[in-house]
Design a protein around this motif. Structure first.
Motif, short mmCIF file in Angstrom:
data_model
loop_
_atom_site.label_atom_id
_atom_site.label_comp_id
_atom_site.label_asym_id
_atom_site.label_seq_id
_atom_site.Cartn_x
_atom_site.Cartn_y
_atom_site.Cartn_z
N LEU A 95 25.71 156.58 116.21
CA LEU A 95 25.80 157.08 117.58
C LEU A 95 25.32 158.52 117.68
CD1 LEU A 95 29.19 155.63 118.86
CD2 LEU A 95 26.89 155.00 119.58
N LEU B 155 25.61 153.75 126.86
CA LEU B 155 27.02 153.93 126.53
C LEU B 155 27.64 155.04 127.36
CD1 LEU B 155 28.79 152.36 124.56
CD2 LEU B 155 28.44 154.17 122.89
N THR C 58 35.36 152.61 116.44
CA THR C 58 34.06 153.00 116.98
C THR C 58 33.08 151.84 116.89
OG1 THR C 58 34.40 155.32 116.41
CG2 THR C 58 32.14 154.61 116.76
N THR D 174 31.55 150.08 120.21
CA THR D 174 30.10 150.13 120.41
C THR D 174 29.53 148.72 120.55
OG1 THR D 174 29.98 152.18 119.13
CG2 THR D 174 27.93 150.98 119.46
#
Length: 243
Positions: free
Chosen positions: A64, A102, A134, A138
């Motif tokens: 990310l 996102l 996470t 995601t």
């Protein structure tokens, strides 16, 4: 007795956040309250008694970080040196791609409350649960943002049982993994703006981070004035006091 169900707990946290809830989760740098929409983050802010000038940080990983942050090659090399080579937790501040799906999923209001001056803070490498939640979030297109699970000014909580009732009252789910790894620091993550190498917050593993950056990149970070002098670790607070 049983082992931790990290994958299952991560799924339950993401489900709660997707439903508009607040989750209290364990990280190596202390317990945090996280949400994924404006209403949840505001409920958590109000419970903390946090000032409107404060910002949330994004829960992330190196993938990310690569996708969202705008940072030159040297800055990215420093981040990877800390995370991959030295296995250290760090909150990375940098410019960001505000049109990333996102971040669009977070919504305009929540994004404005979670960024500052065109920068986004992202916490990396703060333990197995952060990694799992996470990745789960995601995969589901759900951003996770939050801050330490404590009343403002009372210090990071490294045990879930020490999180104040006012904070627990706004949480739909609490994941209690006991005492967290970096409790001896009594501060949350070290936060650095990797565009300018300004230390925003001195936190867990700061002396190791400082030594690594000096050794590999000849970057000199400021000394830690000490926990008694600066319990929060926020250097901008110190500058306001000392000036």
């Amino acid at each position: 007795m049983s082992r931790l169900d990290i994958a299952g707990d991560a799924r339950r946290v993401v489900a709660a956040v997707k439903a508009g809830g607040v989750a209290i989760i364990p990280m190596d740098v202390g317990y945090a309250g996280v949400g994924g929409c404006h209403d949840a983050l505001m409920r958590f802010f109000h419970a903390k008694g946090r000032g409107a000038h404060k910002r949330n940080a994004m829960l992330g990983n190196l993938a990310l970080h690569d996708e969202l942050h705008l940072l030159d090659a040297r800055g990215r090399d420093m981040v990877r040196c800390l995370v991959e080579d030295h296995d250290l937790p760090v909150a990375v501040v940098a410019g960001f791609k505000d049109q990333h799906p996102l971040l669009r999923a977070l919504g305009e209001e929540a994004l404005a409350a979670s960024t500052d001056g065109g920068t986004l803070a992202m916490l990396l490498n703060a333990g197995n649960f952060l990694r799992a939640v996470t990745e789960e979030a995601t995969a589901q297109g759900q951003p996770l943002f939050g801050s330490s699970a404590n009343l403002t000014g009372t210090g990071t909580r490294f045990r879930a049982v020490d999180v104040q009732p006012e904070i627990l009252a706004v949480a739909e789910i609490v994941v209690d993994y006991g005492l967290q790894k970096y409790s001896r620091y009594r501060r949350s993550s070290t936060m650095i703006d990797f565009r300018t190498m300004e230390v925003i917050r001195i936190g867990s593993c700061y002396e190791v981070i400082a030594e690594a950056l000096k050794r590999h990149f000849d970057v000199e970070l400021p000394p830690d004035p000490g926990l008694d002098a600066l319990p929060s670790g926020h250097l901008r607070e110190a500058q306001r006091v000392y000036s």
